[in-house]
Design an enzyme around this catalytic site. Structure first.
Site, PDB file in Angstrom:
ATOM      1  N   SER A  40       0.859  -1.186   0.000  1.00  0.00           N
ATOM      2  CA  SER A  40       0.000   0.000   0.000  1.00  0.00           C
ATOM      3  C   SER A  40       0.898   1.240   0.000  1.00  0.00           C
ATOM      4  O   SER A  40       1.889   1.295   0.735  1.00  0.00           O
ATOM      5  CB  SER A  40      -0.877  -0.014   1.259  1.00  0.00           C
ATOM      6  OG  SER A  40      -1.683   1.145   1.286  1.00  0.00           O
ATOM      7  N   LYS A  44       1.028   1.920  -6.995  1.00  0.00           N
ATOM      8  CA  LYS A  44       0.305   1.131  -8.007  1.00  0.00           C
ATOM      9  C   LYS A  44      -0.786   1.955  -8.695  1.00  0.00           C
ATOM     10  O   LYS A  44      -0.845   2.035  -9.925  1.00  0.00           O
ATOM     11  CB  LYS A  44      -0.338  -0.122  -7.361  1.00  0.00           C
ATOM     12  CG  LYS A  44       0.645  -1.039  -6.679  1.00  0.00           C
ATOM     13  CD  LYS A  44      -0.044  -2.223  -6.034  1.00  0.00           C
ATOM     14  CE  LYS A  44      -0.999  -1.857  -4.902  1.00  0.00           C
ATOM     15  NZ  LYS A  44      -0.371  -1.191  -3.754  1.00  0.00           N
ATOM     16  N   SER A 112      -2.368  -7.451  -3.828  1.00  0.00           N
ATOM     17  CA  SER A 112      -2.223  -8.871  -4.195  1.00  0.00           C
ATOM     18  C   SER A 112      -0.962  -9.476  -3.569  1.00  0.00           C
ATOM     19  O   SER A 112      -0.009  -9.808  -4.273  1.00  0.00           O
ATOM     20  CB  SER A 112      -2.254  -9.069  -5.717  1.00  0.00           C
ATOM     21  OG  SER A 112      -1.477  -8.141  -6.421  1.00  0.00           O
TER      22      SER A 112
HETATM   23  P1  ADP Z   1      -0.934   2.290  -3.975  1.00  0.00           P
HETATM   24  O1  ADP Z   1      -1.937   2.302  -5.074  1.00  0.00           O
HETATM   25  O2  ADP Z   1       0.238   1.394  -4.273  1.00  0.00           O
HETATM   26  O3  ADP Z   1      -1.519   2.028  -2.619  1.00  0.00           O
HETATM   27  P2  ADP Z   1      -0.868   5.119  -4.384  1.00  0.00           P
HETATM   28  O4  ADP Z   1      -0.646   5.223  -5.864  1.00  0.00           O
HETATM   29  O5  ADP Z   1      -2.253   5.321  -3.852  1.00  0.00           O
HETATM   30  O6  ADP Z   1      -0.258   3.730  -3.881  1.00  0.00           O
HETATM   31  O7  ADP Z   1       0.078   6.143  -3.602  1.00  0.00           O
HETATM   32  C1  ADP Z   1       1.454   6.278  -3.912  1.00  0.00           C
HETATM   33  C2  ADP Z   1       1.970   7.622  -3.381  1.00  0.00           C
HETATM   34  O8  ADP Z   1       3.366   7.710  -3.653  1.00  0.00           O
HETATM   35  C3  ADP Z   1       1.293   8.807  -4.043  1.00  0.00           C
HETATM   36  O9  ADP Z   1       1.115   9.814  -3.075  1.00  0.00           O
HETATM   37  C4  ADP Z   1       2.337   9.224  -5.096  1.00  0.00           C
HETATM   38  O10 ADP Z   1       2.258  10.599  -5.391  1.00  0.00           O
HETATM   39  C5  ADP Z   1       3.638   8.901  -4.390  1.00  0.00           C
HETATM   40  N1  ADP Z   1       4.784   8.609  -5.284  1.00  0.00           N
HETATM   41  C6  ADP Z   1       6.031   9.083  -5.115  1.00  0.00           C
HETATM   42  N2  ADP Z   1       6.864   8.646  -6.078  1.00  0.00           N
HETATM   43  C7  ADP Z   1       6.124   7.848  -6.886  1.00  0.00           C
HETATM   44  C8  ADP Z   1       6.427   7.103  -8.072  1.00  0.00           C
HETATM   45  N3  ADP Z   1       7.654   7.065  -8.609  1.00  0.00           N
HETATM   46  N4  ADP Z   1       5.426   6.392  -8.623  1.00  0.00           N
HETATM   47  C9  ADP Z   1       4.196   6.404  -8.089  1.00  0.00           C
HETATM   48  N5  ADP Z   1       3.838   7.097  -6.980  1.00  0.00           N
HETATM   49  C10 ADP Z   1       4.801   7.825  -6.368  1.00  0.00           C
END
Ligand code: ADP
Length: 203
Positions: A40, A44, A112
């Site tokens: 999390s 993703k 997953s």
């Molecule tokens: P997940 O879906 O894996 O739970 P989220 O996409 O909701 O994660 O959150 C990821 C967080 O990390 C966001 O706040 C995003 O802006 C930040 N972030 C920082 N660097 C990256 C990167 N290289 N790729 C994706 N998100 C990033």
């Protein structure tokens, strides 16, 4: 084909007149399932949404399936126990398969955490159409990002069974692509996914 474990009897499998290759010819590219997996807060959903936007802008048929959204509807009867997590991923795999049959590039964004469940999803799809993408981010970095405030709750003991804190995460052994999101910025991650789709002859 019917799966084993089907409860109902007297079922007949119906083939449509429009076949997978007809959908792909209409779309101008092959279908695929890009299966993002990671902790999390690893990135993703953010990456899947950006890839969806970029592919859409380029005229590709694509759709992002997002963890929280599916849990509001199709999977609203499921929680986070190990059995419910298995069923959650099984249903998502089946949904991804249906979209894939329409020649869509499906982008799934679910933690997953179990290798075996990801393999179940992979095995639902034809060879060469399922691509596992490991969104690889150290848990300490996910905790400092904590975009939904969930790690704080998990560390305070308010949320049980939280992946990376109080529930396991099994990293992929041979992902098609690894995105170290603490090292690459979002644009680089998106470009790498699009390049992967090109290299795999999907687009
Ligand atoms: P997940 O879906 O894996 O739970 P989220 O996409 O909701 O994660 O959150 C990821 C967080 O990390 C966001 O706040 C995003 O802006 C930040 N972030 C920082 N660097 C990256 C990167 N290289 N790729 C994706 N998100 C990033």
């Amino acid at each position: 084909m019917q799966d084993s474990g089907v409860k109902a009897s007297n079922l007949v499998w119906h083939e449509g007149y429009v076949q997978g290759e007809d959908f792909e010819a209409r779309n101008g590219h092959r279908g695929a399932v890009v299966w993002f997996t990671g902790l999390s807060g690893s990135g993703k959903s953010t990456i899947a949404r950006e890839v969806e936007w970029k592919l859409h802008e380029a005229g590709k048929r694509c759709y992002a399936l997002d963890g929280d959204n599916i849990r509001h509807g199709l999977n609203k009867d499921l929680g986070f126990s190990p059995e419910d997590r298995v069923e959650n991923i099984r249903r998502i795999g089946e949904v991804a398969k249906l979209f894939h049959e329409t020649g869509t590039i499906v982008l799934t964004a679910f933690i997953s955490p179990y290798r075996a469940d990801r393999d179940i999803a992979r095995n639902l799809l034809p060879a060469g159409s399922f691509f596992e993408v490991f969104v690889d981010c150290p848990v300490d970095e996910c905790i400092s990002r904590d975009p939904k405030g969930l790690y704080k709750k998990a560390l305070d003991g308010v949320i049980p069974n939280f992946t990376g804190v109080s529930a396991p995460y099994e990293a992929p052994e041979a992902p098609t692509l690894t995105l170290p999101t603490a090292e690459l910025d979002l644009g680089q991650c998106v470009d790498n996914v699009v390049a992967m789709l090109r290299n795999q002859n999907i687009i």
